[in-house]
Write an enzyme that holds these catalytic residues in place. Structure first.
Site, PDB file in Angstrom:
ATOM      1  N   LYS A 122      15.905   5.359  16.565  1.00  0.00           N
ATOM      2  CA  LYS A 122      17.059   6.228  16.791  1.00  0.00           C
ATOM      3  C   LYS A 122      17.021   6.906  18.152  1.00  0.00           C
ATOM      4  O   LYS A 122      17.710   7.891  18.360  1.00  0.00           O
ATOM      5  CB  LYS A 122      17.113   7.285  15.688  1.00  0.00           C
ATOM      6  CG  LYS A 122      17.660   6.753  14.380  1.00  0.00           C
ATOM      7  CD  LYS A 122      18.222   7.860  13.532  1.00  0.00           C
ATOM      8  CE  LYS A 122      17.136   8.469  12.709  1.00  0.00           C
ATOM      9  NZ  LYS A 122      17.490   9.655  12.025  1.00  0.00           N
ATOM     10  N   CYS A 144       0.847  -1.193   0.000  1.00  0.00           N
ATOM     11  CA  CYS A 144       0.000   0.000   0.000  1.00  0.00           C
ATOM     12  C   CYS A 144       0.889   1.251   0.000  1.00  0.00           C
ATOM     13  O   CYS A 144       1.839   1.330   0.779  1.00  0.00           O
ATOM     14  CB  CYS A 144      -0.873  -0.015   1.260  1.00  0.00           C
ATOM     15  SG  CYS A 144      -1.518   1.606   1.685  1.00  0.00           S
TER      16      CYS A 144
END
Ligand code: MSP
Length: 670
Positions: free
Chosen positions: A300, A144
């Protein structure tokens, strides 16, 4: 009186609210509060989108009925909006009878136009979007394009809406209403999509039970988007002959109708919804305003990068209004932004604790000392021109949804106020009876500027701005004018408690991350980030940090040994304040960013800086930094750099230097 109708998207109930949902609602609330303050008659709608396969599946997984799941999440939304001070007038649920009636009427009208037909349909279906895609639209690997998740092949008999019939009418709408889709870049995107050719749209599902049965089409359920979009009018009474007052006032009248949405659902609001309305013979929205995304890269999370995301804790510790301020100040409206604890704390400390809180408290204390615990006995117009200029800019930016710029304008007024205080030094004069007239003029003007800033902040900080006003002697935030002269003279002033106590960033962040990082012990040093190149540059950040870590004492004596320079040598370096207007990675470099900066010259400059490891480009846009302006141009990874950005180096990472208050670009640094 102008009528102003503002809506948020209605939120799915298969997910718990997160910062993205909160953001949309906070922006809508700020707009609603601002429009009310301008005297508009406002109606503010939010709600929940409760039908569809996703919700059905989520409920199944938990072994409960979809409505039970919906009730649970709705309760959460209600308490969330209450906690966040959201001032909505109504909360619509698509499972309510009133909404059902609206959808039935919508379908009846479109049917009467002959815009529905039944046809066999086969395509790629994303159940997260509840939408079909063509081969061309999918990402490689049959994913998608929005969710990047696998799609399923589906084949069914569906009701179709003649979307293609409205292609020209939609193009005509975009072309004749320049601001109908905001920001303009989004309008271009939508226009291009429509101009490239519209296919009819499947608006029913045959394999769905949890939804509104399609009137007159046995075995079909109304497509969730046709269902959901209709909330904007069903909540106003559309479809109920006995309850159409709000609909007549806010949708049929000549007021303004604004849908605030995230960019992910632009096509539904800027193409499908207006087409449904055109078919139903109903007015179109005045504006569809799309904002960008808050990004959170959980992979992160790190202290040095500063992107730990703990909005709930931040709110518990520093209050909801601080979060409201941060998200509206830090996102360049329309673009994506990264949410980080560190960004939040920096913004809070510099803007709220320092610029606003300290400025107010310094003047309140001086005024109490000089004038017997009262406001100054006389007023003046010393800062009136500055206030008028910055408030005019504030209004202009509020009207165009540039919230970050509106707030910047208020902070320019605070900067002018501080400069004015520094120029007049009232603290040196309060003991001199002959100077008290001047002190009164200076302090009253400064306090009036703070009053104006606090009054203009009411839509952003509905709880904290009244506290600032209370510190100036106003019982509440009501009845404030944004005209110069609203502050009384000579009335009693209470001693001021800190409204925005400073946050100890180090302690907060240290508490947030396991203390594994050794970077803490690195001695901070000023270092240039517009490096030539790590290999050819004078010193890499890592080298700096390493030296400091191993031998802090030697580092100090080495600094002593550095030959001293004459002040004139220092003045040979031209340092200026710059505003970063755009930032992008330099191709093939994991360290360099290409910045476009405004430094008060007729043309913008390009500066290449070694910031990529510590800053996301979108975080830098709008930030003020210090640049060396008289460097010879240098090519870095093929890009010509005309200057150098200054940063401190902590733990080997660049930390940008910003002026404490916003100053005009090009201001000299010395
Ligand atoms: N139910 C549909 C909307 C129907 S409106 C007729 C829907 N719901 S949603 O819950 O998935 O998301 C609603 C909105 O939340 C998004 O359009 C966007 O406004 C906001 N956001 C969700 N995640 C976001 C971010 N990470 N960042 C900013 N806003 C985003 O779509």
């Amino acid at each position: 009186m102008r009528r102003f109708y503002i809506t948020t998207p209605i939120y799915y109930v298969n997910d718990h609210p997160h910062i993205g949902h909160i953001y949309t609602t906070l922006v809508a609330d700020t707009i609603a509060r601002y429009r009310r303050s301008r005297g508009d008659q406002v109606y503010f709608l939010t709600g929940t989108d409760e039908h569809g396969q996703n919700i059905e599946r989520a409920a199944q997984k938990r072994g409960i009925e979809p409505i039970e799941l919906a009730d649970e999440v709705v309760a959460r939304y209600h308490s969330l909006w209450q906690a966040y001070g959201v001032s909505h007038d109504d909360f619509v649920r698509t499972t309510e009878a009133r909404h059902h009636q609206g959808v039935v009427e919508m379908v009846r009208r479109i049917e009467a136009q002959g815009d529905f037909y039944t046809s066999h349909h086969e395509g790629w279906y994303c159940s997260s979007c509840e939408a079909f895609y063509t081969d061309k639209e999918l990402l490689p690997g049959e994913l998608c394009p929005t969710h990047e998740r696998p799609v399923e092949r589906r084949s069914e008999e569906n009701v179709f809406f003649r979307l293609s019939k409205y292609q020209d009418a939609l193009l005509e709408w975009y072309d004749s209403h320049a601001d109908c889709i905001q920001p303009e870049s989004r309008l271009n995107e939508v226009r291009q999509f429509v101009a490239s050719g519209l296919r009819d749209l499947s608006v029913s599902r045959s394999q769905l039970d949890w939804g509104i049965p399609f009137p007159g089409r046995e075995g079909q359920t109304v497509y969730v988007w046709l269902d959901a979009l209709t909330n904007y009018i069903s909540a106003l009474g559309f479809g109920r002959d006995d309850a159409m007052d709000l609909f007549d006032a806010y949708w049929q009248g000549d007021g303004t109708r604004v849908h605030l949405i995230g960019k992910d659902i632009l096509r539904f609001h800027a193409v499908y919804w207006p087409a449904f309305l055109l078919s139903a013979g109903l007015p179109l929205p005045s504006q569809v305003v799309a904002h960008g995304w808050w990004l959170q890269d959980r992979q992160k999370i790190s202290k040095s990068v500063g992107n730990i995301v703990r909005p709930d804790e931040l709110v518990d510790t520093f209050g909801i209004d601080s979060l409201r301020y941060y998200v509206l100040r830090d996102m360049v409206f329309g673009q994506d932004a990264s949410f980080s604890d560190e960004g939040f704390i920096d913004r809070y400390n510099s803007d709220l604790a320092n610029d606003l809180g300290n400025t107010a408290s310094r003047m309140v204390t001086l005024s109490r000392r000089a004038f017997g615990d009262c406001l100054p006995p006389t007023g003046s117009r010393a800062l009136a021109a500055a206030a008028e200029e910055h408030l005019a800019a504030y209004h202009e930016h509020m009207e165009s949804y540039a919230f970050q710029r509106a707030l910047e304008s208020l902070w320019k007024l605070l900067a002018d106020t501080n400069q004015f205080l520094v120029a007049h030094e009232p603290w040196k004069k309060i003991k001199n009876p002959d100077a008290l007239g001047e002190v009164a003029d200076v302090l009253w003007s400064g306090l009036e500027a703070v009053r104006l800033v606090a009054a203009a902040l009411l839509p952003f900080m509905p709880r904290k701005a009244p506290e600032v006003l209370a510190a100036l002697g106003f019982a509440d935030g009501e009845g404030q004018t944004l005209e110069w002269g609203g502050l009384p003279t000579g009335t009693p002033l209470e001693a001021l408690q800190p409204i925005f106590p400073r946050i100890d960033k180090k302690a907060y962040l240290a508490d947030a991350v396991a203390p594994a990082s050794t970077a803490d012990s690195a001695k901070p040093s000023v270092q240039e980030t517009a490096v030539q190149d790590a290999s050819s540059g004078p010193k890499t950040p890592a080298a700096d940090a390493g030296a400091a870590k191993e031998a802090p004492a030697e580092a100090a004596s080495a600094a002593d040994a550095t030959p001293r320079i004459d002040i004139n040598q220092f003045f040979e370096t031209e340092l200026k304040v710059a505003v970063i207007e755009a930032a992008e990675p330099v191709p093939k470099s994991n360290k360099l960013l290409k910045l476009t900066v405004e430094i008060g010259e007729p043309t913008k400059r390009t500066v290449v800086a070694g910031l990529a490891k510590a800053y996301a480009p979108e975080d830098l846009v709008g930030k003020q930094v210090v640049v060396v302006a008289n460097l010879k141009p240098a090519k870095l990874m093929g890009v010509e750099s005309n200057g150098m950005v200054l940063a401190a180096s902590e733990g080997g990472k660049p930390v940008l230097l910003h002026p404490q208050v916003t100053v005009p670009p090009g201001t000299q640094v010395r």
